[in-house]
Motif scaffolding. Structure first.
Motif, PDB file in Angstrom:
ATOM      1  N   TYR A 227      32.962  36.265  47.524  1.00  0.00           N
ATOM      2  CA  TYR A 227      33.103  36.879  48.841  1.00  0.00           C
ATOM      3  C   TYR A 227      32.346  38.202  48.978  1.00  0.00           C
ATOM      4  O   TYR A 227      32.175  38.704  50.086  1.00  0.00           O
ATOM      5  CB  TYR A 227      34.588  37.113  49.155  1.00  0.00           C
ATOM      6  CG  TYR A 227      35.367  35.824  49.316  1.00  0.00           C
ATOM      7  CD1 TYR A 227      35.237  35.061  50.464  1.00  0.00           C
ATOM      8  CD2 TYR A 227      36.219  35.372  48.320  1.00  0.00           C
ATOM      9  CE1 TYR A 227      35.951  33.878  50.624  1.00  0.00           C
ATOM     10  CE2 TYR A 227      36.936  34.194  48.460  1.00  0.00           C
ATOM     11  CZ  TYR A 227      36.794  33.453  49.619  1.00  0.00           C
ATOM     12  OH  TYR A 227      37.495  32.272  49.760  1.00  0.00           O
ATOM     13  N   HIS A 228      31.922  38.773  47.855  1.00  0.00           N
ATOM     14  CA  HIS A 228      31.173  40.045  47.854  1.00  0.00           C
ATOM     15  C   HIS A 228      31.946  41.165  48.572  1.00  0.00           C
ATOM     16  O   HIS A 228      31.395  41.944  49.337  1.00  0.00           O
ATOM     17  CB  HIS A 228      29.793  39.855  48.498  1.00  0.00           C
ATOM     18  CG  HIS A 228      29.010  38.735  47.882  1.00  0.00           C
ATOM     19  ND1 HIS A 228      28.521  38.787  46.591  1.00  0.00           N
ATOM     20  CD2 HIS A 228      28.666  37.507  48.378  1.00  0.00           C
ATOM     21  CE1 HIS A 228      27.890  37.650  46.324  1.00  0.00           C
ATOM     22  NE2 HIS A 228      27.972  36.862  47.377  1.00  0.00           N
ATOM     23  N   PHE A 229      33.247  41.228  48.291  1.00  0.00           N
ATOM     24  CA  PHE A 229      34.090  42.255  48.884  1.00  0.00           C
ATOM     25  C   PHE A 229      33.809  43.614  48.249  1.00  0.00           C
ATOM     26  O   PHE A 229      33.395  43.706  47.085  1.00  0.00           O
ATOM     27  CB  PHE A 229      35.571  41.927  48.679  1.00  0.00           C
ATOM     28  CG  PHE A 229      36.107  40.847  49.577  1.00  0.00           C
ATOM     29  CD1 PHE A 229      35.390  40.377  50.657  1.00  0.00           C
ATOM     30  CD2 PHE A 229      37.361  40.294  49.338  1.00  0.00           C
ATOM     31  CE1 PHE A 229      35.889  39.385  51.486  1.00  0.00           C
ATOM     32  CE2 PHE A 229      37.882  39.303  50.148  1.00  0.00           C
ATOM     33  CZ  PHE A 229      37.140  38.843  51.230  1.00  0.00           C
ATOM     34  N   SER A 230      34.090  44.667  48.993  1.00  0.00           N
ATOM     35  CA  SER A 230      34.027  46.021  48.462  1.00  0.00           C
ATOM     36  C   SER A 230      35.236  46.253  47.562  1.00  0.00           C
ATOM     37  O   SER A 230      36.236  45.525  47.653  1.00  0.00           O
ATOM     38  CB  SER A 230      34.045  47.033  49.606  1.00  0.00           C
ATOM     39  OG  SER A 230      35.336  47.034  50.240  1.00  0.00           O
ATOM     40  N   PRO A 231      35.183  47.268  46.684  1.00  0.00           N
ATOM     41  CA  PRO A 231      36.351  47.570  45.840  1.00  0.00           C
ATOM     42  C   PRO A 231      37.619  47.808  46.647  1.00  0.00           C
ATOM     43  O   PRO A 231      38.714  47.389  46.238  1.00  0.00           O
ATOM     44  CB  PRO A 231      35.922  48.825  45.082  1.00  0.00           C
ATOM     45  CG  PRO A 231      34.433  48.722  45.009  1.00  0.00           C
ATOM     46  CD  PRO A 231      34.016  48.103  46.316  1.00  0.00           C
ATOM     47  N   GLU A 232      37.482  48.448  47.804  1.00  0.00           N
ATOM     48  CA  GLU A 232      38.651  48.731  48.632  1.00  0.00           C
ATOM     49  C   GLU A 232      39.264  47.444  49.175  1.00  0.00           C
ATOM     50  O   GLU A 232      40.490  47.268  49.193  1.00  0.00           O
ATOM     51  CB  GLU A 232      38.268  49.663  49.792  1.00  0.00           C
ATOM     52  CG  GLU A 232      37.906  51.073  49.382  1.00  0.00           C
ATOM     53  CD  GLU A 232      36.537  51.170  48.691  1.00  0.00           C
ATOM     54  OE1 GLU A 232      35.688  50.256  48.908  1.00  0.00           O
ATOM     55  OE2 GLU A 232      36.326  52.130  47.936  1.00  0.00           O
ATOM     56  N   GLU A 233      38.400  46.512  49.617  1.00  0.00           N
ATOM     57  CA  GLU A 233      38.906  45.228  50.097  1.00  0.00           C
ATOM     58  C   GLU A 233      39.574  44.449  48.971  1.00  0.00           C
ATOM     59  O   GLU A 233      40.618  43.819  49.173  1.00  0.00           O
ATOM     60  CB  GLU A 233      37.751  44.404  50.680  1.00  0.00           C
ATOM     61  CG  GLU A 233      37.214  44.898  52.006  1.00  0.00           C
ATOM     62  CD  GLU A 233      36.023  44.066  52.462  1.00  0.00           C
ATOM     63  OE1 GLU A 233      36.120  43.436  53.538  1.00  0.00           O
ATOM     64  OE2 GLU A 233      35.008  44.047  51.743  1.00  0.00           O
ATOM     65  N   ILE A 234      38.969  44.482  47.796  1.00  0.00           N
ATOM     66  CA  ILE A 234      39.526  43.764  46.653  1.00  0.00           C
ATOM     67  C   ILE A 234      40.931  44.255  46.350  1.00  0.00           C
ATOM     68  O   ILE A 234      41.859  43.461  46.134  1.00  0.00           O
ATOM     69  CB  ILE A 234      38.613  43.925  45.422  1.00  0.00           C
ATOM     70  CG1 ILE A 234      37.317  43.128  45.632  1.00  0.00           C
ATOM     71  CG2 ILE A 234      39.325  43.470  44.146  1.00  0.00           C
ATOM     72  CD1 ILE A 234      36.273  43.363  44.566  1.00  0.00           C
ATOM     73  N   LEU A 235      41.117  45.556  46.323  1.00  0.00           N
ATOM     74  CA  LEU A 235      42.447  46.109  46.020  1.00  0.00           C
ATOM     75  C   LEU A 235      43.490  45.648  47.028  1.00  0.00           C
ATOM     76  O   LEU A 235      44.657  45.437  46.678  1.00  0.00           O
ATOM     77  CB  LEU A 235      42.386  47.639  45.976  1.00  0.00           C
ATOM     78  CG  LEU A 235      41.835  48.247  44.692  1.00  0.00           C
ATOM     79  CD1 LEU A 235      41.698  49.756  44.839  1.00  0.00           C
ATOM     80  CD2 LEU A 235      42.732  47.913  43.508  1.00  0.00           C
ATOM     81  N   LEU A 253      39.073  47.446  37.567  1.00  0.00           N
ATOM     82  CA  LEU A 253      38.497  46.111  37.688  1.00  0.00           C
ATOM     83  C   LEU A 253      37.791  45.929  39.027  1.00  0.00           C
ATOM     84  O   LEU A 253      36.719  45.319  39.094  1.00  0.00           O
ATOM     85  CB  LEU A 253      39.601  45.053  37.538  1.00  0.00           C
ATOM     86  CG  LEU A 253      40.189  44.886  36.133  1.00  0.00           C
ATOM     87  CD1 LEU A 253      41.474  44.067  36.190  1.00  0.00           C
ATOM     88  CD2 LEU A 253      39.179  44.216  35.212  1.00  0.00           C
ATOM     89  N   ALA A 254      38.386  46.461  40.078  1.00  0.00           N
ATOM     90  CA  ALA A 254      37.787  46.317  41.410  1.00  0.00           C
ATOM     91  C   ALA A 254      36.434  47.008  41.499  1.00  0.00           C
ATOM     92  O   ALA A 254      35.544  46.561  42.229  1.00  0.00           O
ATOM     93  CB  ALA A 254      38.737  46.862  42.478  1.00  0.00           C
ATOM     94  N   HIS A 255      36.260  48.094  40.766  1.00  0.00           N
ATOM     95  CA  HIS A 255      35.005  48.851  40.804  1.00  0.00           C
ATOM     96  C   HIS A 255      33.981  48.347  39.785  1.00  0.00           C
ATOM     97  O   HIS A 255      32.845  48.834  39.786  1.00  0.00           O
ATOM     98  CB  HIS A 255      35.271  50.343  40.581  1.00  0.00           C
ATOM     99  CG  HIS A 255      35.779  51.046  41.814  1.00  0.00           C
ATOM    100  ND1 HIS A 255      37.111  51.047  42.171  1.00  0.00           N
ATOM    101  CD2 HIS A 255      35.124  51.751  42.780  1.00  0.00           C
ATOM    102  CE1 HIS A 255      37.266  51.741  43.285  1.00  0.00           C
ATOM    103  NE2 HIS A 255      36.076  52.167  43.692  1.00  0.00           N
ATOM    104  N   ALA A 256      34.369  47.397  38.926  1.00  0.00           N
ATOM    105  CA  ALA A 256      33.402  46.824  37.982  1.00  0.00           C
ATOM    106  C   ALA A 256      32.299  46.132  38.771  1.00  0.00           C
ATOM    107  O   ALA A 256      32.536  45.536  39.823  1.00  0.00           O
ATOM    108  CB  ALA A 256      34.098  45.837  37.054  1.00  0.00           C
ATOM    109  N   ARG A 257      31.068  46.195  38.261  1.00  0.00           N
ATOM    110  CA  ARG A 257      29.927  45.704  39.038  1.00  0.00           C
ATOM    111  C   ARG A 257      29.653  44.217  38.875  1.00  0.00           C
ATOM    112  O   ARG A 257      28.762  43.677  39.514  1.00  0.00           O
ATOM    113  CB  ARG A 257      28.676  46.508  38.679  1.00  0.00           C
ATOM    114  CG  ARG A 257      28.678  47.907  39.300  1.00  0.00           C
ATOM    115  CD  ARG A 257      27.546  48.746  38.803  1.00  0.00           C
ATOM    116  NE  ARG A 257      27.745  49.142  37.411  1.00  0.00           N
ATOM    117  CZ  ARG A 257      26.949  50.003  36.770  1.00  0.00           C
ATOM    118  NH1 ARG A 257      25.892  50.508  37.398  1.00  0.00           N
ATOM    119  NH2 ARG A 257      27.194  50.328  35.520  1.00  0.00           N
TER     120      ARG A 257
END
Length: 354
Positions: A227-235, A253-257
Motif C-alpha cells: 500500500y506504500h503507506f506513510s509511517p503515520e498511516e501504518i501506526l 518498524l513503521a519507520h523502517a525503509r
C-alpha cells in the motif's frame, strides 16, 4: 496450587488426549514428500483427520471442501475445551473461537464487493455452528455491503463497520472494512484477557501478545510494500497491544525503509532468535516468526501442567497445523516442488530455540 489442580485437572486431561492426535513430524514430512493432491489426501487418511474425511474421494475433493472438513476438527476441539473450563475463563476461549466468525464475515463482504455468486461465497465459509455472531445464510441473501451492515446493527460488528462505511463508499475497496473489523476484534480480544483472574491474565497475555506482535510485523510489511503507506498511516493500522512490542517498537518498524530494514531491527528485539537462519530468498519472514511462536507454544506443556497456557498452546498449535495442511495441499495441487513448499510450512521449523 491446589486451586489450579482442581480448576485445570479435567480440561488438562482433555487437552492431553487431543494433543496426542496432532500430526507427528513424520506425518508432516510424508505430506511434504507427496507428489500430488490425491497423495496428500491419502496420507491424511492415515492420521487423526481420517474421521473428518470419511469416505471422501479425491475426485470430489477441492481445496475449499478440504478446508471446511479439517476446520470442523478444530472447532470440535474448541467446543470440548469451552465445555471443560471454568466459567471465569470460558469467555476467552469463546472469543478465540469467534475469530472464525470474523473470517466468515470478511469472506462474505469480499464476495459481495467482487459480485461473486452467493453459492460460490457459501462454499468458502467455515462451518462455525456454536457461539455464532450472525446468520451466514441471512447475510448471503444480500448483494450490497450497506445491507449487510444494516443487518448487523446491534451485533459485535456494528461499531467497526459503521466506522468504516464512509471510506468504503468513497473508495469501493475492501481494505477499510477489513482493517476496521480486524482491529476491533484484536483489541476486543485483549480486553477479554483483562477480565481474567490475575494469573490467567498474565499467562494469556504472554501467549496472545506474541501472536499480536507477529501480526503487527506482518501487517506493517504489507502496508509498506503493497500500500506504500506513510509511517503515520501504518501506526494507525496496527494493534495497540502485544507482548514484547509497545508503541516505541511499532514506531521503529513503521519507520523502517523496507523489509530488509525490518529484518535488521527484529534482530535487536525479543524476536532475534526467530531470525537466526531466516531465508531472505523467499518471502518467508512471517513463517520464521510463526515457527518461533510454535516453539514457545510447545514449551507451555513443560513443568506444572495445571494452567491456562496448556489450553491456549494446544489450540494455537492445532490452528497452525491446519494452516500447514492446507499450504501443502495447495502446493501439491498447483505443482509446487518440495523445495518451494517446505519454506512455507510452519511446524517444520527447528526443533527448539534456546
Amino acid at each position: 496450587m491446589i486451586n489450579s489442580v482442581f480448576k485445570y485437572a479435567y480440561p488438562h486431561a482433555k487437552i492431553r488426549a487431543l494433543k496426542g492426535r496432532l500430526l507427528s513430524q513424520e506425518h508432516l514430512r510424508a505430506l511434504l514428500h507427496t507428489e500430488s493432491f490425491e497423495e496428500v489426501l491419502h496420507v491424511l487418511q492415515m492420521t487423526s483427520y481420517a474421521d473428518s474425511l470419511g469416505d471422501s474421494s479425491a475426485a470430489d475433493m477441492s481445496i475449499p471442501l478440504l478446508t471446511r472438513i479439517i476446520y470442523r476438527s478444530l472447532f470440535g476441539d474448541y467446543e470440548k475445551t469451552i465445555r471443560s473450563v471454568a466459567r471465569d475463563i470460558q469467555p476467552l476461549f469463546i472469543f478465540l473461537y469467534q475469530k472464525y466468525e470474523l473470517v466468515n464475515l470478511k469472506t462474505i463482504l469480499r464476495g459481495i464487493i467482487s459480485h461473486a455468486d452467493p453459492q460460490d461465497i457459501a462454499a468458502l465459509l467455515l462451518p462455525t455452528e456454536q457461539y455464532t455472531l450472525f446468520s451466514k445464510q441471512s447475510l448471503l441473501e444480500y448483494h450490497e455491503v450497506h445491507h449487510v451492515i444494516e443487518h448487523l446493527q446491534g451485533s459485535f460488528f456494528q461499531y467497526p463497520l459503521n466506522r468504516a462505511l464512509r471510506r468504503f463508499e468513497e473508495e469501493q475497496e475492501f481494505f477499510p472494512l477489513e482493517m476496521a473489523l480486524d482491529l476491533h476484534y484484536y483489541h476486543s480480544l485483549w480486553d477479554t484477557t483483562l477480565k481474567l483472574p490475575e494469573q490467567e491474565r498474565q499467562e494469556s497475555q504472554r501467549i496472545l501478545g506474541m501472536w499480536l506482535d507477529i501480526l503487527n510485523i506482518v501487517w506493517i510489511i504489507r502496508f509498506k510494500e503493497h500500500y506504500h503507506f506513510s509511517p503515520e498511516e501504518i501506526l494507525n493500522y496496527t494493534i495497540q497491544h502485544g507482548y514484547a512490542f509497545r508503541l516505541r517498537e511499532r514506531r521503529q518498524l513503521a519507520h523502517a525503509r523496507g523489509s530488509q530494514e525490518v529484518r535488521e531491527y527484529l534482530k535487536t528485539t525479543f524476536y532475534a532468535k526467530a531470525m537466526e537462519g531466516e531465508s531472505e530468498v523467499l518471502n518467508t519472514l512471517h513463517v520464521a516468526l510463526y515457527r518461533y511462536l510454535v516453539d514457545q507454544l510447545h514449551k507451555c506443556f513443560y513443568g506444572n501442567p495445571f494452567h491456562i497456557r496448556v489450553l491456549l498452546g494446544y489450540l494455537l498449535i492445532k490452528e497452525f497445523e491446519i494452516s500447514d495442511i492446507l499450504t501443502i495441499a495447495e502446493a501439491k495441487k498447483y505443482g509446487f516442488s518440495l523445495e518451494q513448499s517446505q519454506h512455507y510450512v510452519i511446524r517444520m521449523g527447528r526443533d527448539s530455540y534456546v
